[in-house]
Design a protein around this motif. Structure first.
Motif, PDB file in Angstrom:
ATOM      1  N   SER A  18      13.295  12.477 -16.880  1.00  0.00           N
ATOM      2  CA  SER A  18      14.418  11.915 -16.178  1.00  0.00           C
ATOM      3  C   SER A  18      15.720  12.158 -17.029  1.00  0.00           C
ATOM      4  N   THR A  19      15.465  11.329 -18.161  1.00  0.00           N
ATOM      5  CA  THR A  19      16.433  11.393 -19.354  1.00  0.00           C
ATOM      6  C   THR A  19      16.849  13.068 -19.368  1.00  0.00           C
ATOM      7  N   LYS A  22      19.053  14.388 -17.145  1.00  0.00           N
ATOM      8  CA  LYS A  22      20.676  13.962 -16.806  1.00  0.00           C
ATOM      9  C   LYS A  22      21.305  14.460 -18.092  1.00  0.00           C
ATOM     10  N   GLU A  26      24.632  17.077 -17.842  1.00  0.00           N
ATOM     11  CA  GLU A  26      25.963  16.657 -18.414  1.00  0.00           C
ATOM     12  C   GLU A  26      26.304  17.369 -19.591  1.00  0.00           C
ATOM     13  N   ASP A 215      15.267   7.329 -12.686  1.00  0.00           N
ATOM     14  CA  ASP A 215      16.600   7.903 -12.906  1.00  0.00           C
ATOM     15  C   ASP A 215      17.596   6.858 -12.999  1.00  0.00           C
ATOM     16  N   GLU A 216      17.281   5.667 -12.775  1.00  0.00           N
ATOM     17  CA  GLU A 216      18.207   4.457 -13.194  1.00  0.00           C
ATOM     18  C   GLU A 216      18.150   4.265 -14.497  1.00  0.00           C
ATOM     19  N   ASN A 219      20.130   7.049 -16.299  1.00  0.00           N
ATOM     20  CA  ASN A 219      21.465   6.791 -16.460  1.00  0.00           C
ATOM     21  C   ASN A 219      21.942   5.690 -17.183  1.00  0.00           C
ATOM     22  N   TYR A 222      22.179   7.280 -20.835  1.00  0.00           N
ATOM     23  CA  TYR A 222      23.093   8.030 -20.918  1.00  0.00           C
ATOM     24  C   TYR A 222      24.348   7.267 -21.265  1.00  0.00           C
ATOM     25  N   ASP A 223      24.505   6.190 -20.666  1.00  0.00           N
ATOM     26  CA  ASP A 223      25.810   5.259 -20.601  1.00  0.00           C
ATOM     27  C   ASP A 223      25.815   4.767 -22.283  1.00  0.00           C
TER      28      ASP A 223
END
Ligand code: NAP
Length: 243
Positions: A18-19, A22, A26, A215-216, A219, A222-223
């Motif tokens: 998922s990472t 993401k 981006e 996915d959570e 995210n 990523y933040d």
């Protein structure tokens, strides 16, 4: 489009996969690593290709210092600078400590903890040269409170947490931030051994009433990768209020 590159271990499944998705979505170049069957990351490479991004894929056992160093030799030969590292690869071992073999103990320690050292040892010199970098370690709430029947796993994640805090202090003057996410129960293959009943009982103990999704976590990774330089040395618990 920017030229930043992120290296993610354990990118074939679960949180790592998922990472990778993401970061690709981006606009980041990615270096993605798994242990078995590199072809399971082919779709990630296709996604990166479609977006004109660099994607290097490696099959590498990160519990081996030699194997990790070999891939870094290749990355350096390709002249690629790494901006962000996500140390995510991991295994769990469920069972009574007295039944665990020495081989199982060593494999858990080397895969979950020594690998983080091996990757960091190879990546830090490049980050020091640029005076810039982010290291994000994927840890667990069991590394904070300890889990029955997961003593070795809890030990590795407790180690990852203090590795994170200590390295953050060491690298802060060089503008390299080191943080960890202590995940709660996330719905991946790692929990596929649970029966439906076990799963329901576990979810009943989590205040949000459910497991987290890969996915959570992606995210949040990523933040953190995009947080400022004052955010370092933190173990961020993401567990639906579990502990
Ligand atoms: P997962 O779905 O089981 O995926 C594990 C990933 O790690 C796979 O890509 C696997 O590659 C890779 N891997 C395992 N051993 C490796 C090795 N020796 N060398 C290279 N790659 C290796 O696990 P996950 O749930 O996404 O877990 C990811 C991280 O989150 C782990 O560090 C885990 O401890 C942590 N975590 C997970 C949970 C959870 O509830 N799921 C909770 C807290 C923390 P292959 O596909 O090639 O085997």
């Amino acid at each position: 489009m920017h030229n930043k590159t992120v290296l993610i271990t354990g990118a074939s499944r679960g949180i790592g996969r998922s990472t990778a998705k993401k970061f690709i979505s981006e606009g980041y170049n990615v270096i993605i690593i798994c242990k078995n069957d590199i072809s399971r990351m082919n779709d990630l490479k296709q996604l990166a290709d479609t977006n004109n991004l660099i994607c290097l894929m490696y099959e590498c056992d990160v519990s081996s210092y030699e194997a990790v160093t070999n891939i870094f030799n290749d990355i350096h030969a390709k002249n690629i600078n790494i901006d962000i590292v996500v140390n995510n690869a991991g295994i769990s071992h469920v069972g009574l400590l007295q039944d665990m073999t020495v081989e199982e103990w060593n494999s858990t320690i080397n895969t979950n903890l020594s690998s983080v050292f091996y990757i960091c040892k190879n990546v830090i010199p490049g980050m020091l040269k640029k005076h810039n970098g982010k290291i994000i370690n994927i840890s667990s709430i069991w590394g904070i409170v300890g889990a029955s029947c997961e003593v070795a796993y809890s030990t590795t994640k407790g180690g990852v947490n203090l590795f994170t805090k200590a390295l953050a202090k060491e690298l802060a003057p060089s503008n390299i931030q080191v943080n960890a996410i202590a995940c709660g129960v996330i719905d991946t293959d790692m929990n596929s051994h649970l029966s439906n009943e076990d799963k329901q009982n576990l979810e009943a103990e989590i205040p949000t009433g459910r497991m987290g999704t890969p996915d959570e976590i992606a995210n949040i990774i990523y933040d953190i990768a995009n947080s400022g330089e004052y955010m370092t040395g933190q173990i961020i618990t993401v567990d639906g209020g579990f502990i």
